[in-house]
Design a protein around this motif. Sequence first.
Motif, PDB file in Angstrom:
ATOM      1  N   ILE A 244      55.018 -34.366 -14.867  1.00 29.79           N
ATOM      2  CA  ILE A 244      54.542 -33.677 -16.005  1.00 29.79           C
ATOM      3  C   ILE A 244      53.516 -32.208 -15.658  1.00 29.79           C
ATOM      4  O   ILE A 244      52.569 -32.229 -14.670  1.00 29.79           O
ATOM      5  CB  ILE A 244      53.421 -34.464 -16.616  1.00 29.79           C
ATOM      6  CG1 ILE A 244      53.768 -35.899 -16.988  1.00 29.79           C
ATOM      7  CG2 ILE A 244      52.512 -33.861 -17.891  1.00 29.79           C
ATOM      8  CD1 ILE A 244      52.800 -36.786 -17.797  1.00 29.79           C
ATOM      9  N   LEU A 245      54.311 -31.184 -16.011  1.00 26.36           N
ATOM     10  CA  LEU A 245      53.648 -29.827 -15.826  1.00 26.36           C
ATOM     11  C   LEU A 245      52.376 -29.413 -16.451  1.00 26.36           C
ATOM     12  O   LEU A 245      51.756 -28.489 -16.085  1.00 26.36           O
ATOM     13  CB  LEU A 245      54.699 -28.777 -15.764  1.00 26.36           C
ATOM     14  CG  LEU A 245      56.018 -29.259 -14.889  1.00 26.36           C
ATOM     15  CD1 LEU A 245      57.027 -28.289 -15.279  1.00 26.36           C
ATOM     16  CD2 LEU A 245      55.770 -29.036 -13.438  1.00 26.36           C
ATOM     17  N   THR A 246      52.395 -29.880 -17.576  1.00 25.42           N
ATOM     18  CA  THR A 246      51.265 -29.315 -18.554  1.00 25.42           C
ATOM     19  C   THR A 246      50.163 -30.235 -18.810  1.00 25.42           C
ATOM     20  O   THR A 246      49.718 -30.799 -19.831  1.00 25.42           O
ATOM     21  CB  THR A 246      51.800 -29.404 -20.046  1.00 25.42           C
ATOM     22  OG1 THR A 246      52.901 -30.408 -20.337  1.00 25.42           O
ATOM     23  CG2 THR A 246      52.661 -27.954 -19.888  1.00 25.42           C
ATOM     24  N   LEU A 247      49.438 -30.214 -17.571  1.00 27.41           N
ATOM     25  CA  LEU A 247      48.130 -31.120 -17.352  1.00 27.41           C
ATOM     26  C   LEU A 247      47.075 -30.260 -17.273  1.00 27.41           C
ATOM     27  O   LEU A 247      46.857 -29.280 -16.268  1.00 27.41           O
ATOM     28  CB  LEU A 247      48.056 -32.183 -16.451  1.00 27.41           C
ATOM     29  CG  LEU A 247      49.195 -33.312 -16.577  1.00 27.41           C
ATOM     30  CD1 LEU A 247      49.156 -34.289 -15.366  1.00 27.41           C
ATOM     31  CD2 LEU A 247      48.819 -34.352 -17.761  1.00 27.41           C
ATOM     32  N   ALA A 248      46.021 -30.254 -17.911  1.00 30.93           N
ATOM     33  CA  ALA A 248      44.582 -29.225 -17.878  1.00 30.93           C
ATOM     34  C   ALA A 248      44.114 -29.414 -16.459  1.00 30.93           C
ATOM     35  O   ALA A 248      43.494 -28.544 -16.041  1.00 30.93           O
ATOM     36  CB  ALA A 248      43.586 -29.394 -18.977  1.00 30.93           C
ATOM     37  N   ASP A 249      43.936 -30.730 -16.030  1.00 32.26           N
ATOM     38  CA  ASP A 249      43.163 -31.049 -14.707  1.00 32.26           C
ATOM     39  C   ASP A 249      44.060 -31.318 -13.489  1.00 32.26           C
ATOM     40  O   ASP A 249      45.106 -31.943 -13.821  1.00 32.26           O
ATOM     41  CB  ASP A 249      42.171 -32.160 -14.918  1.00 32.26           C
ATOM     42  CG  ASP A 249      41.282 -31.719 -16.032  1.00 32.26           C
ATOM     43  OD1 ASP A 249      40.812 -30.603 -16.259  1.00 32.26           O
ATOM     44  OD2 ASP A 249      40.834 -32.562 -16.939  1.00 32.26           O
TER      45      ASP A 249
END
Length: 249
Positions: A244-249
């Motif tokens: 998953i590329l779209t993680l905030a942390d």
Amino acid sequence: MIISSDEDLQALRDVGRICALAVKTMGGALEPGITTRELDAIGRKVLEEHGAQSAPELCYQFPGATCISVNEEVAHGIPGDRVIAAGDLVNIDVSAEKAGFFGDTGASFIVPPGKPKVEKLLRDGKRALFLGINQVKTGTPFSRIGTVIGAFALKNRYTLIGNLASHGIGRSLHEEPKELSTWPDPEETRIMEEGQVFTIEPFLSLGGEWAEDGDDPWTLYSDPQAPTVQFEHTVVATKNGPIILTLAD
């Protein structure tokens, strides 16, 4: 896009994290009285502070940095003077470009107090997304994503918006493989390749089956009209499963 190097992967992680941070920051700012234009400005600031630019503006001349869809709006809502109220269902969709790479993510939020059935729809929207993500692996048919999400929707008496699909992404905002169904699609025969980058973004609804045009060139509405949520991540297929590329942390 097919990732060909660690540098590609890191660049995609970077822009994906920025998109996710924008969604998280905007979601945290949601409160009665804020306008969608003010909310959009918060997202724009996050992008600019991290060296990214709005992909909808860059690619399509969209009239805003982010897409903000409220209640009856199912997707591509234009930021403006609309005032957010208690109980509103708000979808925030952020895509951006940095250093020639693109990321795309989104989430739906309820401004308290929310109706119990809408709160449940939000929880199940997230579940539907991750059921789809869990199907991602090199050599797996793309149809598995829609089959699993569709079974979940049917079991829980939801519908899926049948003309808002996932898509390839990477060096451009929308690229091959295009029109990836997040609903059961017997005509989908493509297979996930090693390093392939794409979004997963089911639109789970309490009755909506289609996205229809409205009065402006952008905003889409559910038909029949019904509360609808969207949760989205950009992912990479690998032999060990999804990244998953779209993680905030």
